[in-house]
Design an enzyme around this catalytic site. Structure first.
Site, PDB file in Angstrom:
ATOM      1  N   CYS A  81     -16.775 -28.473 -28.537  1.00 42.20           N
ATOM      2  CA  CYS A  81     -16.062 -27.483 -28.968  1.00 42.20           C
ATOM      3  C   CYS A  81     -15.457 -26.175 -30.026  1.00 42.20           C
ATOM      4  CB  CYS A  81     -15.150 -26.974 -27.347  1.00 42.20           C
ATOM      5  SG  CYS A  81     -16.308 -27.548 -26.185  1.00 42.20           S
TER       6      CYS A  81
ATOM      7  N   THR B 207     -32.053 -38.679 -10.062  1.00 40.26           N
ATOM      8  CA  THR B 207     -33.006 -37.771 -10.328  1.00 40.26           C
ATOM      9  C   THR B 207     -33.881 -38.531  -8.929  1.00 40.26           C
ATOM     10  OG1 THR B 207     -34.044 -39.908 -11.920  1.00 40.26           O
ATOM     11  CG2 THR B 207     -32.423 -37.766 -12.900  1.00 40.26           C
TER      12      THR B 207
ATOM     13  N   GLY C  28     -24.963 -33.146 -17.237  1.00 39.57           N
ATOM     14  CA  GLY C  28     -24.533 -31.907 -18.870  1.00 39.57           C
ATOM     15  C   GLY C  28     -25.613 -31.199 -18.577  1.00 39.57           C
TER      16      GLY C  28
HETATM   17  P1  FAD Z   1     -23.598 -33.166 -25.714  1.00 37.28           P
HETATM   18  O1  FAD Z   1     -22.556 -33.115 -25.416  1.00 37.28           O
HETATM   19  O2  FAD Z   1     -24.623 -31.703 -25.985  1.00 37.28           O
HETATM   20  O3  FAD Z   1     -24.312 -34.326 -25.971  1.00 37.28           O
HETATM   21  C1  FAD Z   1     -25.538 -34.401 -25.996  1.00 37.28           C
HETATM   22  C2  FAD Z   1     -26.381 -35.380 -27.434  1.00 37.28           C
HETATM   23  O4  FAD Z   1     -26.881 -36.098 -26.892  1.00 37.28           O
HETATM   24  C3  FAD Z   1     -25.757 -35.050 -27.995  1.00 37.28           C
HETATM   25  O5  FAD Z   1     -25.756 -35.650 -29.573  1.00 37.28           O
HETATM   26  C4  FAD Z   1     -28.172 -34.765 -28.462  1.00 37.28           C
HETATM   27  O6  FAD Z   1     -27.810 -35.586 -30.217  1.00 37.28           O
HETATM   28  C5  FAD Z   1     -28.432 -36.341 -27.954  1.00 37.28           C
HETATM   29  N1  FAD Z   1     -29.718 -36.235 -27.517  1.00 37.28           N
HETATM   30  C6  FAD Z   1     -30.117 -35.546 -27.275  1.00 37.28           C
HETATM   31  N2  FAD Z   1     -31.858 -35.899 -26.880  1.00 37.28           N
HETATM   32  C7  FAD Z   1     -31.519 -37.837 -27.037  1.00 37.28           C
HETATM   33  C8  FAD Z   1     -32.724 -38.178 -26.998  1.00 37.28           C
HETATM   34  N3  FAD Z   1     -33.327 -38.257 -26.845  1.00 37.28           N
HETATM   35  N4  FAD Z   1     -32.232 -39.532 -27.857  1.00 37.28           N
HETATM   36  C9  FAD Z   1     -30.563 -39.626 -28.241  1.00 37.28           C
HETATM   37  N5  FAD Z   1     -29.570 -38.898 -28.155  1.00 37.28           N
HETATM   38  C10 FAD Z   1     -30.650 -37.979 -28.167  1.00 37.28           C
HETATM   39  N6  FAD Z   1     -18.499 -25.823 -23.139  1.00 37.28           N
HETATM   40  C11 FAD Z   1     -17.008 -25.979 -22.657  1.00 37.28           C
HETATM   41  O7  FAD Z   1     -16.126 -26.008 -21.596  1.00 37.28           O
HETATM   42  N7  FAD Z   1     -15.912 -24.554 -23.193  1.00 37.28           N
HETATM   43  C12 FAD Z   1     -16.751 -24.673 -24.489  1.00 37.28           C
HETATM   44  O8  FAD Z   1     -15.229 -24.277 -25.210  1.00 37.28           O
HETATM   45  C13 FAD Z   1     -17.745 -25.315 -25.190  1.00 37.28           C
HETATM   46  N8  FAD Z   1     -17.775 -25.142 -26.765  1.00 37.28           N
HETATM   47  C14 FAD Z   1     -18.871 -24.785 -27.107  1.00 37.28           C
HETATM   48  C15 FAD Z   1     -18.901 -24.773 -28.471  1.00 37.28           C
HETATM   49  C16 FAD Z   1     -20.314 -25.031 -29.807  1.00 37.28           C
HETATM   50  C17 FAD Z   1     -19.878 -24.571 -30.899  1.00 37.28           C
HETATM   51  C18 FAD Z   1     -21.125 -26.124 -28.966  1.00 37.28           C
HETATM   52  C19 FAD Z   1     -22.126 -26.666 -29.394  1.00 37.28           C
HETATM   53  C20 FAD Z   1     -21.434 -26.273 -27.350  1.00 37.28           C
HETATM   54  C21 FAD Z   1     -19.760 -25.799 -26.594  1.00 37.28           C
HETATM   55  N9  FAD Z   1     -19.753 -25.894 -25.346  1.00 37.28           N
HETATM   56  C22 FAD Z   1     -18.206 -25.566 -24.880  1.00 37.28           C
HETATM   57  C23 FAD Z   1     -20.349 -26.452 -24.263  1.00 37.28           C
HETATM   58  C24 FAD Z   1     -20.360 -28.452 -24.248  1.00 37.28           C
HETATM   59  O9  FAD Z   1     -20.135 -28.595 -25.314  1.00 37.28           O
HETATM   60  C25 FAD Z   1     -21.651 -28.486 -23.738  1.00 37.28           C
HETATM   61  O10 FAD Z   1     -22.015 -27.833 -22.405  1.00 37.28           O
HETATM   62  C26 FAD Z   1     -21.058 -30.309 -23.428  1.00 37.28           C
HETATM   63  O11 FAD Z   1     -21.450 -30.526 -24.542  1.00 37.28           O
HETATM   64  C27 FAD Z   1     -22.562 -30.204 -23.323  1.00 37.28           C
HETATM   65  O12 FAD Z   1     -22.550 -31.967 -22.691  1.00 37.28           O
HETATM   66  P2  FAD Z   1     -23.374 -33.259 -23.205  1.00 37.28           P
HETATM   67  O13 FAD Z   1     -23.374 -34.514 -22.404  1.00 37.28           O
HETATM   68  O14 FAD Z   1     -24.698 -32.565 -21.646  1.00 37.28           O
HETATM   69  O15 FAD Z   1     -24.839 -32.632 -24.230  1.00 37.28           O
END
Ligand code: FAD
Length: 821
Positions: A42, A273, A282
Site C-alpha cells: 500500500c 474451499t 485475500g
Molecule cells: P498479496 O498481499 O498480493 O500477496 C500475494 C502474494 O502471493 C504475492 O506476493 C505473490 O507474489 C504471491 N504468489 C502468488 N501466486 C503465487 C504462487 N503460485 N506461488 C508463490 N507465491 C505466489 N489495500 C488497502 O486496503 N488499502 C490500500 O491503501 C491499498 N493500497 C494498495 C496499493 C498498491 C500499490 C497495491 C498493489 C495494493 C494495495 N492494496 C491496498 C491492496 C492490498 O495490498 C491487497 O488487497 C492485499 O495485499 C491482498 O492480500 P493477499 O494476501 O490476498 O495478496
C-alpha cells in the site's frame, strides 16, 4: 501437523504469524514467488512519489527475521506451480535454480492475491509502459524516473492506485494526464461525490480525461503515443496502467477447487474451499457482500488480514471462527482531499433495483471537521444511505480535508453492528474544539436523517432538481452572489427572509439553497412554518457548481489557469510581481465560507483603484472562490495558490462593478411619513402612487404625527386614560382636519389647497389614500408611536398594517429609494 502457505504478503504472512501463535508444534512452510515477504504494497506509490524516502521502510520483514520470530520456513523466489488436492501435495519451482520439487501438506493455505489487468491493447508491452503491484514493479518505475527523467506521464485508470499514482507523479514533478473510461473516477463513490475529486484533481494540475478509452500504444522515436477513443493522442514517455486486478489463481486451474467465473476461489464462512484441507483468503477469494450477502470480490488489505486470522483460528480449532462478509470500507488520499467509503453507494442500490424513497433514504450534508472557531477547521461532505423502513445503514461516503478517516470508521462500525441512521444521533463521540464539534458530523448525519424521517425537511439532490417544478430561492448574502449564481433564482438573503415572505408566491414550491445547505435548512424551516412549500437543495450552491462545471473543461470555470497550484515550483510565488500601488494584507485564516470573501469585500472598500490586497485564508474553497469573486467584481486576481496549508491570494483593486446585476437591483420604495401636515401627506401619497403605478413595491411607514393621516374622521369609542384623551383631542382626527406646514392661516390654507386641487383635477388626499391601498401600497402604522400617542388600531382606516421598526428596516434594506417626510 504440516501447514503449507502459498503467498507471503498481506494474507499469507499474517496467517503464518497467527498459526504460530496458536500452534507452536505445527510445521509451517511459506512459499512466495517474489523476492520479498510481508512488504508494504500500500506504500509503494508514495515511495515512487518521494513521500516515503527510504525503500527499506517498505520491507517490513526478511525471511530470516520471520523465521527467527515465528519459526516459519520462508522460501522466497519459490513458485507453487500446481496443487494436487487428492495427494495433498504442491509442486514447487525454485525460481533461482529452476529446480522443481513436490512438497506435501496436512493443511494448505492459499493467499496468492491478485495481479494487475493487462488487456490486449495493441502496443501494451512497449517499453515505458508499467503496472504497479509489487516491489520489483516499483523499482522498475523508480529507475525509469531517475534515468529517463520524463516530463510527463499518462496514468490509465482512475481507481485507487491510478489516483495515488497521479498524485505521486505530480509530487515527483511530472505533468500528469489521467485517462478514465467511465464518466467518473473512483467507482466506489457516487457520481455526485466523485465530482469533488474531479475538480480537485484538476485544481492540482492533473489533466483528467473521462469517458476516454485507450485504443492503442505506438512507439514514436523515443516517445510513446497513446491513441485515445476520441481520436486524439497523448505523447509521453511514461504510462502507468492501473486497470484493476484479477485473482492470481491460474496455477489452480486443474486443482478441482471451486472458482467463480472471474477465477476467484469459492470459500465458506470459515474460509474453507470445497476441499476440507485447503483454506483460501485475500484478493484471491470470493466473499459475501456485507450489505446484500451476494458473492463479491473486494481486493483490500483489511479483509485479507482479518481473513488470515480466521483461517489460523480454524486450523487450530476447525469451525471456530467465521468471516461475515466485506463492507469494502476504504480510504484514499487525493492530494489535499481524503475520500472514504463503506458499504453500498446509491448506484449499487439502484443496480439492485432499489428506489430512493420507498426502499432507501439519502442524507447528504456538509459539516466542519472541528469547531469552526478553532483554527484549521475545514468542510467535509458526508453522504449516508439507509433502508427507508428499518433505517439500517446501507453505506456511506465522505470527502473532506480533515477528520474523514475517523468519521468513516464510526459509520463503518455502526453499519457492521447493524445500527441505524437514527442511532447516529445518540453516539457520544469525543469532543474538544481541535478535534470535533459538540455535535459531531456523525451526529449531524443522524439529526438530518431524523428530520427527514419526521418530515421536518425535504432534501432535493442536484440530479433531482429537474424532476420537480421548483422555484429556486437563493438565501445567500449578496457577497456570495459574486461567487456564482443559479439562473432564475429569486434572491432573498436569509436575514431578510422573515420580513419579505409576502414577495413569495404560495402556489410555488421553493427550492432553497445557500452555499452548502446549512442556512438553506434554516430558511426551509422558516418557509415551511409560514405555510410555504419548500425543500432544501442538498449540498447547496457548492454541489450545484460541481455538477454544472462541464466535464469537458480542463479547468473548472471559476479557476483561471494561472491560479492553479504549481507543485513543481513548490507552491505559488506570491509577492514576486512588482507592485506599483499600496499593498494591504488581510489574514482571513480560520474563517469559513463566506467569511473570507466577506472580509475581502470589506477590505477592498477601503482601497483605491490599483491598490493590492494580499489575503491568507485556510478555507480550502477560498482558492476557487477568490477567482470567481475577482472576476465578477471587476478586480484582478494577480495570483493565488497554496503555501503549506494556507491559501494565499494577491488581488488588485479594479474598476468596481455593480455587485448585483442591474436586472436584480430592487426598485422598491420606502417612505417614512413623520409629518402630520396635509401638504406633506399629499406629497408622500403622490410619490407612493406614482411608484406603485410603475410596478414598484412601496411601503409607507407612518410614525408620530404622520399617524394622523391614517386616523378615521369619525369618533371611535375606545377606552383611553386622561393623558391619552387629551392627546387625541388635540391632534387632527384624519386628513380632513390636518393643517398645512406653511400658510395655514387658521385653517384657511387647507381649504384653499383643496379647492386648487379640485380645480386642477388633482385627487384629494382621501382619494390618494384609497388609490394607494388599491395599488397594494403597504401602509404601516408604527406600533411604538401609537402606544406613545394613545392611538388605538380601531381608530385607523381599514387596510393599515401594524408594524415595528424591524418591518420598516426589512423593507428599506431592499429598496433603492428611502424618503423621510
Ligand atoms: P498479496 O498481499 O498480493 O500477496 C500475494 C502474494 O502471493 C504475492 O506476493 C505473490 O507474489 C504471491 N504468489 C502468488 N501466486 C503465487 C504462487 N503460485 N506461488 C508463490 N507465491 C505466489 N489495500 C488497502 O486496503 N488499502 C490500500 O491503501 C491499498 N493500497 C494498495 C496499493 C498498491 C500499490 C497495491 C498493489 C495494493 C494495495 N492494496 C491496498 C491492496 C492490498 O495490498 C491487497 O488487497 C492485499 O495485499 C491482498 O492480500 P493477499 O494476501 O490476498 O495478496
Amino acid at each position: 501437523m504440516k501447514i503449507i502457505i502459498v503467498g507471503g504478503v498481506a494474507g499469507g504472512a499474517t496467517a503464518a504469524a497467527r498459526i504460530r501463535r496458536l500452534m507452536e508444534e505445527a510445521t509451517v512452510v511459506l512459499y512466495e514467488k517474489g523476492p520479498y515477504i510481508s512488504y508494504a504494497n500500500c506504500g509503494l506509490p508514495y515511495y515512487i512519489g518521494g513521500v516515503i524516502k527510504d525503500r527499506a521502510s517498505l520491507l517490513l520483514q526478511t525471511p530470516e527475521k520471520f523465521d527467527s520470530h515465528y519459526h516459519v520456513e520462508v522460501k522466497v523466489l519459490h513458485e507453487v506451480l500446481k496443487v494436487l488436492p487428492e495427494e495433498q501435495k504442491v509442486i514447487v519451482k525454485d525460481l533461482q535454480t529452476g529446480e522443481t520439487f513436490e512438497d506435501s501438506y496436512d493443511q494448505l493455505v492459499l493467499s496468492p492475491g491478485s495481479q494487475p489487468l493487462r488487456p490486449p491493447i495493441q502496443g501494451i508491452d512497449l517499453p515505458g509502459i508499467f503496472t504497479l503491484w509489487n516491489v520489483p514493479d516499483t523499482d522498475r518505475i523508480k529507475r525509469f524516473l531517475e534515468e529517463k527523467r520524463p516530463k510527463n506521464a499518462v496514468v490509465v485508470g482512475g481507481g485507487f492506485i491510478g489516483i495515488e499514482m497521479a498524485e505521486n507523479l505530480r509530487h515527483a514533478g511530472l505533468e500528469v494526464t489521467l485517462v478514465e473510461m467511465m464518466n467518473q473516477v473512483m467507482a466506489p463513490f457516487d457520481y455526485d461525490m466523485a465530482l469533488m475529486l474531479h475538480r480537485h484533481l484538476r485544481e492540482c494540475g492533473v489533466q483528467l480525461m473521462l469517458e476516454t478509452r485507450v485504443e492503442r500504444f505506438e512507439a514514436v522515436k523515443d516517445q510513446l503515443s497513446v491513441k485515445l477513443s476520441g481520436g486524439e493522442s497523448l505523447e509521453t514517455q511514461l504510462v502507468i496502467l492501473c486497470l484493476g486486478v484479477r485473482p492470481q489463481t491460474v496455477f489452480l486451474k486443474d486443482s478441482g477447487l471451486a472458482m467463480n467465473a472471474r477465477g476467484a476461489l469459492v470459500v465458506d464462512e470459515h474460509m474453507l474451499t470445497n476441499d476440507p484441507h485447503i483454506y483460501a483468503l485475500g484478493d484471491a477469494v470470493e466473499v459475501a457482500d456485507f450489505v446484500s450477502q451476494a458473492p463479491t470480490m473486494i481486493p483490500l488489505a483489511g479483509p485479507a488480514n482479518k481473513q488470515a486470522r480466521i483461517v489460523a483460528d480454524n486450523l487450530w480449532k476447525p469451525g471456530s471462527s467465521a468471516y461475515r462478509g466485506s463492507q469494502g470500507t476504504c480510504i484514499v488520499q487525493v492530494f489535499d482531499l481524503t475520500a472514504a467509503t463503506t458499504g453500498h453507494n446509491e448506484r449499487q442500490l439502484q443496480t439492485r433495483g432499489l428506489r430512493k424513497g420507498p426502499d432507501y433514504d439519502v442524507v447528504l450534508i456538509q459539516s466542519k471537521s472541528h469547531a469552526g472557531y478553532y483554527p484549521g477547521s475545514c468542510g467535509m461532505t458526508l453522504k449516508a444511505l439507509c433502508e427507508t423502513e428499518s433505517r439500517k445503514i446501507l453505506g456511506a461516503q465522505i470527502i473532506g480535508y480533515d477528520g474523514v478517516d475517523k468519521r468513516i470508521d464510526v459509520l463503518a462500525a455502526v453499519q457492521r453492528l447493524g445500527g441505524t441512521l437514527d442511532d447516529l444521533q445518540e453516539l457520544e463521540l469525543a469532543y474538544a474544539p481541535p478535534y470535533s464539534s459538540a455535535k459531531d458530523p456523525i451526529n449531524m448525519v443522524g439529526f438530518v436523517g431524523n428530520n427527514q424521517k419526521k418530515g421536518l425537511v425535504r432534501h432535493v439532490q442536484i440530479p433531482e432538481m429537474k424532476e420537480g417544478d421548483y422555484t429556486l430561492l437563493d438565501i445567500r448574502v449578496p457577497e456570495e452572489w459574486n461567487l456564482g449564481e443559479i439562473e432564475g433564482a429569486v434572491q432573498i438573503p436569509l436575514e431578510q427572509l422573515r420580513h419579505r415572505l409576502d414577495e413569495l408566491d404560495r402556489d410555488r414550491h421553493y427550492l432553497v439553497f445557500c452555499a452548502i445547505g446549512v442556512r438553506g435548512y434554516i430558511a426551509t424551516r422558516i418557509l415551511m412554518q409560514h405555510g410555504f412549500m419548500a425543500s432544501n437543495l442538498a449540498g447547496g450552491y457548492a454541489a450545484y457548481n460541481n455538477y454544472s462545471c462541464g466535464e469537458e473543461e480542463l479547468v473548472c470555470r471559476n479557476i483561471p489557469v494561472s491560479t492553479m497550484m504549481d507543485f513543481s515550483e513548490g507552491g505559488a510565488a506570491l509577492g514576486k510581481a512588482p507592485l506599483d500601488g499600496k499593498t494591504v494584507t488581510l489574514d482571513a485564516c480560520g474563517l469559513q465560507c463566506p467569511g473570507p470573501i466577506m472580509q475581502v469585500a470589506e477590505a477592498m472598500k477601503a482601497l483605491e483603484e490599483g491598490d493590492y490586497l494580499q489575503v491568507s485564508a485556510t478555507d480550502p474553497g477560498f482558492l476557487r472562490d477568490i477567482g470567481a469573486w475577482s472576476e465578477r467584481t471587476g478586480n484582478r486576481l494577480i495570483e493565488s495558490g497554496k503555501v503549506d496549508k494556507t491559501i494565499q491570494a494577491l488581488i488588485q483593486k479594479g474598476q468596481p462593478r455593480a455587485m448585483v446585476r442591474p436586472a436584480e437591483i430592487p426598485h422598491n420604495k420606502t417612505i417614512v411619513v413623520f409629518s402630520g401636515d396635509l401638504d406633506k401627506a399629499i406629497a408622500s401619497l403622490i410619490i407612493a402612487n406614482g411608484a406603485a403605478s410603475m410596478g414598484r413595491k412601496v411601503t409607507l411607514f407612518f410614525t408620530f404625527w404622520g399617524l394622523n393621516v391614517l386616523r378615521k374622521s369619525e369618533r371611535v369609542p375606545v377606552k383611553k386614560n386622561l393623558l391619552e384623551r387629551m392627546f387625541s383631542a388635540m391632534m387632527p382626527r384624519g386628513t380632513g382636519k390636518m393643517g398645512l406646514s406653511r400658510m395655514n392661516f387658521m385653517g384657511m390654507g387647507p381649504r384653499l389647497i383643496r379647492k386648487i386641487m379640485r380645480d386642477k383635477n388633482v385627487d384629494q388626499v382621501e382619494a390618494l389614500l384609497e388609490q394607494a391601498l388599491k395599488q397594494g401600497v403597504h401602509l404601516i402604522a408604527c406600533n411604538m408611536s401609537m402606544d406613545l400617542m394613545g392611538i388605538r388600531e380601531e381608530e385607523l382606516i381599514d387596510g393599515v398594517e401594524m408594524g415595528g421598526v424591524a418591518s420598516y428596516l426589512a423593507e428599506a434594506e431592499n429598496a433603492d429609494t428611502n424618503l423621510f417626510i
